[in-house]
Scaffold this active site. Structure first.
Site, mmCIF file in Angstrom:
data_model
loop_
_atom_site.group_PDB
_atom_site.id
_atom_site.type_symbol
_atom_site.label_atom_id
_atom_site.label_comp_id
_atom_site.label_asym_id
_atom_site.label_seq_id
_atom_site.Cartn_x
_atom_site.Cartn_y
_atom_site.Cartn_z
ATOM 1 N N GLN A 30 20.834 -50.031 14.214
ATOM 2 C CA GLN A 30 20.531 -49.118 15.265
ATOM 3 C C GLN A 30 20.739 -49.483 16.361
ATOM 4 O OE1 GLN A 30 16.832 -51.807 16.067
ATOM 5 N NE2 GLN A 30 18.522 -53.425 15.424
ATOM 6 N N ASP A 75 15.733 -61.697 19.537
ATOM 7 C CA ASP A 75 16.085 -61.640 20.829
ATOM 8 C C ASP A 75 16.402 -63.225 21.181
ATOM 9 O OD1 ASP A 75 13.771 -62.749 21.507
ATOM 10 O OD2 ASP A 75 13.041 -60.249 21.627
ATOM 11 N N ASP A 130 17.470 -58.293 5.599
ATOM 12 C CA ASP A 130 16.498 -57.486 5.041
ATOM 13 C C ASP A 130 15.021 -59.395 5.064
ATOM 14 O OD1 ASP A 130 14.063 -56.107 4.072
ATOM 15 O OD2 ASP A 130 15.390 -55.367 3.246
ATOM 16 N N ASP A 147 7.290 -59.959 15.164
ATOM 17 C CA ASP A 147 8.553 -59.301 15.492
ATOM 18 C C ASP A 147 8.950 -58.353 15.212
ATOM 19 O OD1 ASP A 147 9.089 -59.402 18.510
ATOM 20 O OD2 ASP A 147 10.218 -60.372 18.454
ATOM 21 N N TYR A 162 7.259 -53.861 31.260
ATOM 22 C CA TYR A 162 6.706 -52.893 29.997
ATOM 23 C C TYR A 162 6.257 -51.537 31.112
ATOM 24 C CZ TYR A 162 7.603 -54.895 26.266
ATOM 25 O OH TYR A 162 8.026 -55.189 24.527
ATOM 26 N N GLU A 199 3.365 -51.096 31.428
ATOM 27 C CA GLU A 199 1.935 -51.281 31.131
ATOM 28 C C GLU A 199 1.625 -52.281 30.372
ATOM 29 O OE1 GLU A 199 2.331 -48.360 27.563
ATOM 30 O OE2 GLU A 199 5.035 -48.894 27.441
#
Lengths: 374, 374
Positions: free
Chosen positions: B157, B210, B264, B285, B359, B361
């Protein structure tokens, strides 16, 4: 009418920009093709020189404008009315819906062959429900408002209540977000975030027309609360539309241990000073710290006056709570803190940063107390 | 380069719109005057008919476009490069700064005599730091990012960390906000918001690169934590730039009671099932619920597989926590809840709405457990 402005950016190779700066290049023909997918391209106005280019196309209540910016940016600003009906003269006009702009982006990628591109969410202009209120640090944010619940111009201000699916009803005074039904965090912060006990205490609330502070402090069985809110329109709107904030606390304006006075707080505070009345807690919910370049002007005079009167009314052991402003308005906050050093009474303060859900920015709250030697 | 797009709207009387729809009306002359204050107006392109009008003006890397929309809206979209230097050929070009757009608004109010007008905060296009990431419900919001702290394309990513003065460093994966240093509320929600005790428990964390969940759960002295994060680039970036989230929890990837596996998670979960290993808590998560119109496709297959494997690994008294999606993505949330009824194990769930500061939101979190009779 619901006019949508679509921003679409392309980071391109420099030869693409060079090409666009030459009138009549092949790229203009390719642009026509891509624009035809959104009903434009028949009329192309081209303005270009070796250094810059602008291309626009108008028609059927739609417009597209490309512009080039050195070294590598091509912007498209496209505008259309989402609610416009096709007319007999344009019945073949492509209907634009969810996904049309993604399709336009893909068409234009073939023309520009960009390194990167970015499609912004559509901006709605002129809709019945205006969803854009800037943050206190002037960032553009879009709310999810789906209804205008209430609006009136009172003697003092414009009073609006908008409905947000995620935040509930939200009070907006003079286009400034005040409080939503999601925002208990605000009321907790401005009453000391659970560090205080209001039981048996005498409390003065300045402003607070949404009723949130009154409701929270009443839970702790204080000796007395005087709340002074100037605008009855706010109180009435809150009682009807903001029950997730005020609950039943303002259904009656007086009770055994509280009284809501609909009045200007300044003469009332001056009278209390004359009478020698004092409070354990003063909660100033009147207004945020003004954002100005100098600590001068009527807003700062007002702030100063309120602070001076409040310190006179505060018991030596008392505490004064107030909101500050957005975390990023650092100069306004610094000016406020400087002013705190210039009061008749010597005071100390602490502050904390709080996330109030509907604010979409962090907010600073102050706790202020008088130093023992004054 | 910092290209600014300025949106300015006027709600006008219908005769103003009529007037503008007639080429060569006096209003065009007045517009020229107003535009001269921002260096435009020399070249006015007018496209009008009885029903619509568009007026644009280009030059000096600036552009202005007016368009009319029945019944009462006139929009102006103005664009300029805030960093462009005056060139020898345009040394008399007005410099645009803080307040110039307010001044333009006032000039144009004289022309349009509007009932209302609205100036949006400037939108920045093509700047070095991109401040716009849409919310999960596709609203336009502008962050206060002032620096791009880190960016890399990992095997899996795009990994970005942006700095926000109010939220701290913020992790963004494939242009999707993940977590900022302000966002303890997220980590608390996805670990049960203080309702659980992890002391002496066996915990499996899926994803969580994180380090926030690892750091929080380790505080409670669990028997063991296995965390399986596929992307070492995220872990390394967090250790360096997100210490307000992970603190020292990932400085070493193993400890007395925890292990971070860079792998994975699926084959690892399958092996645990084969070995008969089970957990008290599984915290997923990995990713938010996909926003799709049907609960199909590879993202949903992945979500299903993870849920099925997790329920096999969960002790009968165990709990599974995960994030859902934004509060307003109701159909995605409903599809997820429908899927929960189709697992091999019969499960129950509860959910809560949480305000995660960065966020902008509200976000929905799920707690899922196996029914006793399965």
């Amino acid at each position: 009418m619901d006019v949508r402005t679509v921003l679409l950016d392309f980071r391109v190779e420099s030869e693409i920009l060079d090409n666009l700066c030459q009138t009549g290049s092949k790229i203009n023909e390719q642009l026509k093709g891509a624009l035809s997918s959104v009903g434009l391209g028949d009329n192309m106005q081209v303005h270009s020189s070796g250094e810059q280019f602008f291309i626009c196309s108008f028609g059927h209540a739609r417009s597209a404008m490309f512009s080039g910016h050195r070294p590598d940016l091509v912007t498209l600003t496209f505008q259309y009315d989402r609610k416009a009906k096709p007319s007999p003269t344009n019945e073949n006009l492509p209907v634009l819906e969810e996904g049309s702009m993604e399709a336009l982006k893909e068409e234009l990628k073939k023309v520009f062959n960009p390194k990167k591109c970015k499609l912004f969410p559509e901006i709605s202009r002129g809709a019945a429900v205006d969803r854009y209120i800037p943050t206190a640090d002037r960032r553009l944010v879009e709310y999810d408002f789906d209804a205008a619940t209430f609006e009136a111009d009172s003697e003092y201000q414009n009073v609006k209540i908008m409905h947000s699916p995620q935040y509930g009803n939200m009070l907006i005074l003079d286009d400034d977000p005040n409080l939503a039904e999601s925002d208990l965090a605000y009321t907790q912060a401005i009453t000391g975030n659970g560090r205080e006990s209001y039981t048996g205490k005498e409390v003065l609330i300045l402003g607070g027309g949404d009723g949130g502070i009154l409701h929270e402090v009443l839970k702790e069985n204080p000796k007395s609360i005087i709340m002074v809110e100037i605008d009855k329109v706010v109180i009435d709107a809150a009682v009807k539309h903001l029950r997730g904030i005020c609950y039943d606390s303002m259904d009656s304006l007086t009770g055994d241990n509280y009284e809501v006075k609909v009045a200007d707080c300044i003469p009332i505070m001056q009278q209390y000073i004359a009478d020698g009345k004092m409070f354990d807690y003063i909660i100033n919910d009147l207004t945020a710290i003004p954002i100005t370049t100098e600590p001068r002007g009527s807003q700062w005079d007002f702030l100063h006056l309120i602070l001076d009167l409040s310190m006179q009314l505060l018991k030596p052991t008392g505490k004064y709570f107030t909101q500050g402003n957005g975390f990023n308005n650092k100069s306004a906050l610094a000016m406020y803190e400087e002013q705190l050093g210039k009061l008749k009474y010597k005071v100390s303060f602490s502050k904390e940063n709080i996330c109030v859900p509907s604010y979409l920015e962090m907010w600073v709250f102050y706790e202020i107390w008088k130093e023992a030697d004054t």
